[in-house]
Design an enzyme around this catalytic site. Structure first.
Site, PDB file in Angstrom:
ATOM      1  N   GLY A 254       0.845  -1.184   0.000  1.00  0.00           N
ATOM      2  CA  GLY A 254       0.000   0.000   0.000  1.00  0.00           C
ATOM      3  C   GLY A 254       0.878   1.230   0.000  1.00  0.00           C
ATOM      4  N   SER A 255       0.415   2.299   0.577  1.00  0.00           N
ATOM      5  CA  SER A 255       1.234   3.502   0.758  1.00  0.00           C
ATOM      6  C   SER A 255       0.349   4.690   1.084  1.00  0.00           C
ATOM      7  CB  SER A 255       2.062   3.858  -0.493  1.00  0.00           C
ATOM      8  OG  SER A 255       3.019   2.870  -0.760  1.00  0.00           O
ATOM      9  N   ASN A 256       0.956   5.662   1.762  1.00  0.00           N
ATOM     10  CA  ASN A 256       0.352   6.976   1.968  1.00  0.00           C
ATOM     11  C   ASN A 256       1.298   8.027   1.406  1.00  0.00           C
ATOM     12  OD1 ASN A 256      -1.700   5.818   3.704  1.00  0.00           O
ATOM     13  ND2 ASN A 256      -0.184   5.849   5.361  1.00  0.00           N
TER      14      ASN A 256
ATOM     15  N   ARG B 279      -7.797   5.139   5.358  1.00  0.00           N
ATOM     16  CA  ARG B 279      -6.583   5.954   5.454  1.00  0.00           C
ATOM     17  C   ARG B 279      -6.745   7.260   4.674  1.00  0.00           C
ATOM     18  NH1 ARG B 279      -2.730   3.603   2.801  1.00  0.00           N
ATOM     19  NH2 ARG B 279      -3.870   1.721   2.165  1.00  0.00           N
TER      20      ARG B 279
ATOM     21  N   ASN C 177      -3.976   4.845  -1.891  1.00  0.00           N
ATOM     22  CA  ASN C 177      -4.341   3.616  -2.611  1.00  0.00           C
ATOM     23  C   ASN C 177      -5.783   3.535  -3.066  1.00  0.00           C
ATOM     24  OD1 ASN C 177      -2.318   2.306  -0.092  1.00  0.00           O
ATOM     25  ND2 ASN C 177      -1.601   2.585  -2.187  1.00  0.00           N
TER      26      ASN C 177
END
Length: 778
Positions: free
Chosen positions: A218-220, A515, A486
């Site tokens: 994933g990622s932010n 998120r 994401n």
């Protein structure tokens, strides 16, 4: 080391398959090398006069820290695991060796590897060849000292440029056919269905891994511009969520060629350039996108022969590629085992019992857009050298080498940029309506493989046949902010929604992940308070707020007031005492909350306020505890959670830091953060252990917050799992302990900052047969 075409005069294959395996096929009179300057936590700052020398330094430094990791991955991408470790042992990705080997033998044929190599510009070739030579130099030196305990087998060998190409091709298909290795390697015509039954274990593992794929990768990202940042410059938070072990484990480094390149950040194993990082004028990061990078084609089979398919009424044969894997037997002997991989003109046949069946009527082909992406290394190297945001944007537009991620960036002028410019199949909304199987929905696109009109469209402006041109993909340039976690491109900034794209690119009007909702909520709160600071971005990750708790805990506690059972009272007491975070000192209420909400989120009827696309940032929310069916489900979820906690040996005194840990070298480090599905920005995935604890396997990896002033970048960051995967290294746990304590590190970038670092040391390594580098205290 060079890869070149060879004329043998004996076989036509020699024209295409001749790959030199020499890792040091260069003129001995040419001496290149690099200075490897290490600062705090062992982070290498590698400086060389050219790409060959820089690659040499990168490969050498990486081998110092991760020799065994790369050696193991080289075995994997060459399809040789069964040869050395037997067919049934599992890879790091929990895939049986025999399956892995068939897949990579199919993926990384000599023809495919050579075609990729021939497409590389000279600078990239020099970097890759230098990397291989540097790795080999350190391996030779380490052999003299004795190899680490975990890689003392014959499988540890010198590497060549083609090995690194194979690693890169594995990276490319992570978002596509790489998720279907079992389905490809086990696909069998209907007459041999017994073989499918024998692969039940492999498919179970594959199903679990497929469900976890989005969680592990994933990622932010938050990019703040001049209108919101504390100093009117660009400011970037990079928070990629990636595996903590194996071939997707980031490595932190700083690369310099004076007058040409000066970039710092993190890269994946085997890559001689930065994937996520910053330079003098800009900073960028990536988030795994929600775009589709492959489609399936349902083939109408010839009634007379299930190895033939009908296309526009014509019967065509499936092609057959025989893959031979060397397999170690229980007696130690190695024998060849062959397997046929079938393909249509669309791509390989994939078979997943109960999902993608190959019977007498239908079979399924998979077409992965990134199989033809030979531009990825050129792309990242161009981004590394970009002098401003326009340079970076232009390079992504022109090269189109980004495989399956979004790009977010800022510059020192205060601009922010969001680009959903990855490699996406060119299938319009209209074509999807005409050609797709509506029963499949939009999660997995299934097109009609009996009609050539359903092939991907070709845009002459695209960098590759069959993909969308960059001008047709979502992008946003602003001076306030862009963010991403994401979801689709839709609400990268709610003030300017990105809509109207093919569902393969971006879907709007769909629920946001928690998120993303957290990030938008936090940015709105910060905006009301004033300008955004570096500490504000750091706190977004490190305060470990559980966003879902803000949406439902009041309802949970209200439900608790009417419960009298002892088991429920214990759960309710823990929930009431919990601080709503995933800190080390947070109580066992977090464990209960996770168990309860995993069960409740499966039911759309559980929400008191349903999702509203006109208010996506704030819906769904609340639990409809007044509904009998919801109250019943909630009670059952709480009782189940009490049982789980009891089996784990947890009490009301247990703290989250007692539960979630990471192990290295026989030692354990408590890790804060938790599942991103709960809206924890600091997303951490962990799996149960036999002792009742949870072992971290993926999540927050490389962290950086970058801002700028007139002198250049100012960066703070961490590599959560540390630089080295060798348990014996002093760099294997140091950053992990800092991450556990939420201690960010200043990232030295200028020469003055590097040399002033208390841990500074330099090693000069030379790319020749005579000299070896020596460490000198400075």
């Amino acid at each position: 080391m060079t890869i070149s075409r060879q004329f043998t005069g004996l076989t036509l294959a020699g024209l295409f398959l001749g790959l030199s395996l020499s890792a040091q096929a260069f003129s001995p009179s040419v001496q290149t090398g690099a200075d490897i300057r290490r600062t705090g936590f062992g982070v290498p700052h590698i400086r060389a006069e050219n790409e060959r020398g820089l690659g040499f330094g990168i490969g050498y430094a990486y081998a110092q820290d991760n020799l065994c990791l790369l050696a193991n991955e080289i075995v994997t991408v060459n399809g040789e695991r069964s040869r050395y470790f037997g067919p049934e042992q599992l890879t790091v990705e929990e895939r049986e060796n025999r399956i892995s080997d068939v897949f990579f033998q199919w993926l990384n044929t000599p023809q495919a590897v050579n075609a990729f190599w021939q497409a590389q510009p000279a600078e990239v070739r020099d970097l890759v060849e230098g990397y291989a030579a540097g790795y080999n130099r350190y391996l030779a030196e380490r052999r003299q000292q004795g190899l680490p305990q975990q890689c003392q087998g014959e499988w540890v060998r010198d590497i060549a440029a083609e090995d690194l190409v194979k690693l890169t091709r594995r990276l490319l298909v992570e978002g596509g056919v790489g998720q279907f290795a079992e389905a490809l390697a086990s696909a069998t015509p209907p007459q041999a269905m017994a073989n499918i039954e024998n692969n039940a274990r492999a498919y179970q593992l594959a199903d679990t891994r497929l469900q976890r794929f989005a969680l592990d990768r994933g990622s932010n990202a938050v990019a703040v511009g001049s209108e919101r940042s504390f100093n009117g410059r660009g400011m970037l938070l990079a928070n990629p969520h990636f595996p903590w072990v194996g071939g997707m484990r980031f490595y932190q480094m700083h690369l310099t060629i004076p007058g040409k390149l000066d970039v710092m950040g993190a890269a994946l194993p085997g890559l001689p350039m930065i994937n996520i990082g910053f330079n003098q004028h800009l900073a960028w990061t990536h988030t795994v996108d929600s775009s589709k990078h492959f489609t399936l084609y349902r083939l109408q089979l010839d009634p007379k022969d299930p190895t033939r398919y009908l296309l526009d009424g014509q019967s065509l044969p499936l092609s057959k590629q025989t893959v031979t894997v060397q397999v170690k037997q229980t007696d130690g002997q190695v024998v060849p085992v062959s397997r046929d991989v079938y393909s249509s003109q669309f791509g390989p046949i994939v078979q997943w019992p109960g999902k993608l069946d190959w019977n007498n009527q239908f079979a399924y082909s998979l077409r992965d857009a990134n199989l033809d992406n030979d531009r990825v290394l050129k792309q990242w190297y161009a981004m590394n050298r970009a002098g401003n945001l326009k340079d970076l944007q232009d390079s992504v537009h022109t090269i189109q080498g980004i495989p399956w991620v979004n790009t977010l960036a800022v510059d020192d002028k205060g601009q922010t940029l969001y680009m959903n410019l990855s490699v996406v199949p060119n299938v319009s909304t209209d074509k999807l309506a005409r050609c797709s199987d509506p029963r499949a929905g939009l999660k997995m696109i299934v097109l009609d493989g009996s009609n050539s009109a359903c092939a991907w469209d070709i845009d002459p402006h695209a960098a590759q046949k069959g993909i969308y041109a960059s001008s047709q993909l979502p992008q946003l340039l602003r001076k306030d902010f862009v963010q991403h976690s994401n979801d689709s491109a839709w609400l990268a900034n709610p003030a300017q929604p990105l809509t109207g794209f093919s569902p393969l690119i971006s879907q709007d009007g769909q629920p946001l992940g928690l998120r993303s909702r957290f990030a938008l909520d936090r940015l709105a709160t910060l905006s009301k308070k004033g300008l955004v600071s570096v500490q504000d971005l750091q706190h977004m990750v490190m305060d470990d707020q559980v966003f879902l708790a803000t949406q439902v805990v009041p309802d949970l506690l209200k439900f608790c007031t009417s419960q009298s059972e002892a088991a429920l009272k214990s759960v309710c007491s823990s929930l009431k005492a919990w601080d709503g975070r995933a800190n080390l000192e947070s109580g066992v209420g977090l464990v209960h909350f996770q168990s309860i909400m995993q069960a409740m989120q499966e039911s759309p009827q559980a929400w008191r306020v349903a999702f509203d696309p006109k208010d996506a940032q704030h819906t769904p929310r609340g639990l409809a505890i007044e509904k009998p069916e919801v109250a019943k489900a909630l009670r059952e979820a709480m009782l189940a959670s009490a049982e789980i906690a009891a089996k784990m040996g947890l009490t009301e005194k247990t703290r989250w830091g007692d539960v979630q840990v990471v192990s290295s070298g026989g030692q354990q480090t408590p890790i804060h953060g938790g599942p991103g599905t709960l809206g924890i920005y600091n997303a951490i995935q962990s799996v149960p252990r036999e002792d009742g604890k949870l072992e971290v396997v993926s999540g927050t990896s490389y962290l950086q917050v970058v801002t700028f002033d007139d002198k250049g970048p100012h960066a703070q960051g961490l590599l959560a799992f540390s630089l080295s995967s060798d348990p014996a290294s002093k760099y294997s746990r140091d950053q992990t302990e800092a991450f556990s304590k939420k201690q960010w590190s200043v990232l030295p970038f200028t020469e003055q900052q590097i040399k002033a670092d208390p841990q500074y040391q330099v090693q000069t390594v030379r790319d020749d047969l005579e000299k070896t580098g020596k460490v000198a205290a400075q």
